[in-house]
Scaffold this motif. Structure first.
Motif: not given
Length: 67
Positions: A20-23, A27-31, A39-41, A54-67
């Motif tokens: 299934x998916x969330x859309x 959606x999940x937004x980067x901090x 979207x999340x599947x 559960x996984x985000x479809x585009x994980x590259x959008x979350x790079x450099x968001x740890x802090x």
């Protein structure tokens, strides 16, 4: 999306699983970063509804968001 090799629900033992998916507004937004998000599947048990993975479809959008 590559899901793990889970073959049955760890909660109830059902062997028929689905995806299934969330859309939309779900959606999940980067901090700390402006982005339209991703979207999340989910892998879901078709018997009890347990969300197994559960996984985000585009994980590259979350790079450099740890802090």
């Amino acid at each position: 999306m590559k899901y793990s090799q889970v073959k049955e629900c760890p909660k109830c033992g059902e062997k028929e699983l689905g995806i299934g998916k969330h859309s939309g507004y779900g959606v999940m937004y980067p901090k700390n970063k402006m982005s339209i998000g991703s979207e999340i599947e989910y892998m879901i048990c078709t018997e009890c509804g347990f969300i197994i993975e559960g996984y985000v479809k585009k994980p590259e959008k979350f790079k450099e968001t740890l802090y």
